[in-house]
Design an enzyme around this catalytic site. Structure first.
Site, PDB file in Angstrom:
ATOM      1  N   ASN A   5       0.873  -1.177   0.000  1.00  0.00           N
ATOM      2  CA  ASN A   5       0.000   0.000   0.000  1.00  0.00           C
ATOM      3  C   ASN A   5       0.906   1.222   0.000  1.00  0.00           C
ATOM      4  O   ASN A   5       1.527   1.532   1.007  1.00  0.00           O
ATOM      5  CB  ASN A   5      -0.890  -0.053   1.258  1.00  0.00           C
ATOM      6  CG  ASN A   5      -1.705   1.217   1.442  1.00  0.00           C
ATOM      7  OD1 ASN A   5      -1.801   2.042   0.544  1.00  0.00           O
ATOM      8  ND2 ASN A   5      -2.291   1.356   2.629  1.00  0.00           N
ATOM      9  N   LYS A   7       0.072   4.266  -0.281  1.00  0.00           N
ATOM     10  CA  LYS A   7      -0.579   5.431   0.335  1.00  0.00           C
ATOM     11  C   LYS A   7      -0.407   6.671  -0.555  1.00  0.00           C
ATOM     12  O   LYS A   7      -0.344   6.523  -1.771  1.00  0.00           O
ATOM     13  CB  LYS A   7      -0.047   5.643   1.759  1.00  0.00           C
ATOM     14  CG  LYS A   7      -0.140   4.349   2.583  1.00  0.00           C
ATOM     15  CD  LYS A   7       0.038   4.537   4.063  1.00  0.00           C
ATOM     16  CE  LYS A   7      -0.081   3.196   4.756  1.00  0.00           C
ATOM     17  NZ  LYS A   7      -0.024   3.313   6.214  1.00  0.00           N
ATOM     18  N   HIS A  92      -9.571   1.126   4.925  1.00  0.00           N
ATOM     19  CA  HIS A  92      -8.252   1.236   5.565  1.00  0.00           C
ATOM     20  C   HIS A  92      -8.384   2.135   6.795  1.00  0.00           C
ATOM     21  O   HIS A  92      -9.175   3.077   6.811  1.00  0.00           O
ATOM     22  CB  HIS A  92      -7.238   1.823   4.578  1.00  0.00           C
ATOM     23  CG  HIS A  92      -5.848   1.798   5.122  1.00  0.00           C
ATOM     24  ND1 HIS A  92      -5.390   2.768   5.973  1.00  0.00           N
ATOM     25  CD2 HIS A  92      -4.853   0.900   4.987  1.00  0.00           C
ATOM     26  CE1 HIS A  92      -4.139   2.470   6.325  1.00  0.00           C
ATOM     27  NE2 HIS A  92      -3.791   1.341   5.745  1.00  0.00           N
ATOM     28  N   GLU A  94      -6.736   4.496   7.897  1.00  0.00           N
ATOM     29  CA  GLU A  94      -6.588   5.939   7.654  1.00  0.00           C
ATOM     30  C   GLU A  94      -7.875   6.516   7.069  1.00  0.00           C
ATOM     31  O   GLU A  94      -8.240   7.664   7.341  1.00  0.00           O
ATOM     32  CB  GLU A  94      -5.369   6.200   6.754  1.00  0.00           C
ATOM     33  CG  GLU A  94      -4.078   6.042   7.544  1.00  0.00           C
ATOM     34  CD  GLU A  94      -2.922   5.446   6.777  1.00  0.00           C
ATOM     35  OE1 GLU A  94      -2.884   5.549   5.542  1.00  0.00           O
ATOM     36  OE2 GLU A  94      -2.026   4.860   7.427  1.00  0.00           O
ATOM     37  N   GLU A 165      -5.505  -5.123  10.387  1.00  0.00           N
ATOM     38  CA  GLU A 165      -4.466  -4.131  10.640  1.00  0.00           C
ATOM     39  C   GLU A 165      -4.792  -3.391  11.940  1.00  0.00           C
ATOM     40  O   GLU A 165      -5.570  -2.430  11.920  1.00  0.00           O
ATOM     41  CB  GLU A 165      -4.400  -3.127   9.488  1.00  0.00           C
ATOM     42  CG  GLU A 165      -4.097  -3.758   8.146  1.00  0.00           C
ATOM     43  CD  GLU A 165      -3.537  -2.728   7.165  1.00  0.00           C
ATOM     44  OE1 GLU A 165      -2.394  -2.900   6.743  1.00  0.00           O
ATOM     45  OE2 GLU A 165      -4.236  -1.751   6.869  1.00  0.00           O
ATOM     46  N   GLY A 171       2.307   2.125  10.849  1.00  0.00           N
ATOM     47  CA  GLY A 171       3.253   3.224  10.730  1.00  0.00           C
ATOM     48  C   GLY A 171       3.931   3.593  12.033  1.00  0.00           C
ATOM     49  O   GLY A 171       4.561   4.639  12.143  1.00  0.00           O
ATOM     50  N   SER A 211       3.244  -2.225  10.295  1.00  0.00           N
ATOM     51  CA  SER A 211       4.699  -2.261  10.524  1.00  0.00           C
ATOM     52  C   SER A 211       5.335  -3.601  10.160  1.00  0.00           C
ATOM     53  O   SER A 211       6.241  -4.065  10.852  1.00  0.00           O
ATOM     54  CB  SER A 211       5.024  -1.876  11.962  1.00  0.00           C
ATOM     55  OG  SER A 211       4.612  -0.534  12.215  1.00  0.00           O
TER      56      SER A 211
HETATM   57  P1  PGA Z   1       2.773   0.203   7.662  1.00  0.00           P
HETATM   58  O1  PGA Z   1       1.335   0.402   6.965  1.00  0.00           O
HETATM   59  O2  PGA Z   1       3.349  -1.075   7.110  1.00  0.00           O
HETATM   60  O3  PGA Z   1       3.554   1.418   7.277  1.00  0.00           O
HETATM   61  O4  PGA Z   1       2.527   0.094   9.138  1.00  0.00           O
HETATM   62  C1  PGA Z   1       0.457  -0.671   6.748  1.00  0.00           C
HETATM   63  C2  PGA Z   1      -0.838  -0.166   6.149  1.00  0.00           C
HETATM   64  O5  PGA Z   1      -1.311   0.888   6.562  1.00  0.00           O
HETATM   65  O6  PGA Z   1      -1.426  -0.796   5.248  1.00  0.00           O
END
Ligand code: PGA
Length: 249
Positions: A5, A7, A92, A94, A165, A171, A211
């Site tokens: 992803n 983003k 997601h 976010e 997730e 993140g 992460s």
């Molecule tokens: P990250 O993001 O690996 O940077 O924690 C995962 C995601 O949001 O899909």
């Protein structure tokens, strides 16, 4: 199944560059699928590059449920499909937490994706407060149940992916322990079994995200209920992503 992803990173030129490096670092392999979720404006550039790589699928990070109309700034599922997406992330964290996306909206988005022939990747996950209050499973199942129920009501074969997730792991450098991730994946699979039967529960792919890095991917992927990973930050680096793919081999 290893998904990246990207983003809100990488315009068309940079996205094509990363896709090229990634393909070089990770030659085609029969036993795994790579999914890439570039920003929608970079989809065409990436699509052109990955043509001929049957192990790579492309998707959008979000979509709107109406097919067209006066919805400034939105992208519909049929448009995403025409632009080369085969998959769509829905819900997601976010989107849920920064843009206020609600559970009913994720239901509509998943329905729109299905009707346009896109495979939705439904993202679910609890916040740290919810985990501390021992409400993690309740929250995750509340995000999952309406989507699966709507799908079943439509009498279509359940063809979606789920990404667990935990919000507190995205993140942040924190990951759920492999055992905790597996336990939640099992809970999700049990719920799919309850709603859609054993066949669906066995075949559904449940990815872990939050992460995931080259140094923890193998341990997470080894868990029996983990069918893949959804990688954010580390998917922006071709070498790190290739090492995660290596961990899946
Ligand atoms: P990250 O993001 O690996 O940077 O924690 C995962 C995601 O949001 O899909």
């Amino acid at each position: 199944m290893i998904a990246g992803n990207w983003k809100m990173n990488l315009g068309p030129a940079a996205a094509a560059e990363l896709a090229r490096s990634l393909m070089e670092a990770s030659p085609e392999a029969a036993d795994r699928t790579i999914l890439l979720f570039p920003p929608a404006v970079s989809l065409a550039a990436v699509r052109e590059l990955v043509q001929g790589r049957d192990d790579i699928g492309l998707g959008v990070q979000n979509l709107f449920w109406e097919p067209d109309g006066a919805f400034t700034g939105e992208i519909s599922a049929p448009m995403a499909s025409e632009a080369g997406a085969g998959y769509a992330l829905v819900g997601h964290s976010e989107r849920r937490h920064r843009f206020g996306e609600t559970i009913p909206e994720t239901v509509r988005k998943v329905r729109a994706a299905r009707e346009a022939g896109l495979r939705p990747v439904l993202c679910v996950g609890e916040t740290l407060d919810e985990r501390r209050a021992e409400r993690a499973a309740e929250v995750v199942l509340a995000q999952l149940e309406p989507v699966v129920s709507e799908w079943i009501a439509a009498e279509a074969e359940l063809d979606l992916l789920i990404a667990y997730e935990p919000v507190w792991a995205i993140g942040t450098g924190e990951t759920a322990s492999a055992a905790d991730a597996d336990a939640m994946h099992r809970t999700i699979r049990d719920e799919v079994r309850r709603l859609a039967g054993s066949g669906a529960a066995e075949s559904i792919a449940i990815l872990y995200g939050g992460s995931v890095k080259p140094n923890n991917a193998a341990e997470i992927l080894r868990e029996p209920h983990v069918d893949g990973v959804l990688v954010g930050g580390a998917s922006l680096n071709a070498d790190a992503f290739a090492r995660i793919l290596g961990a899946a081999a």
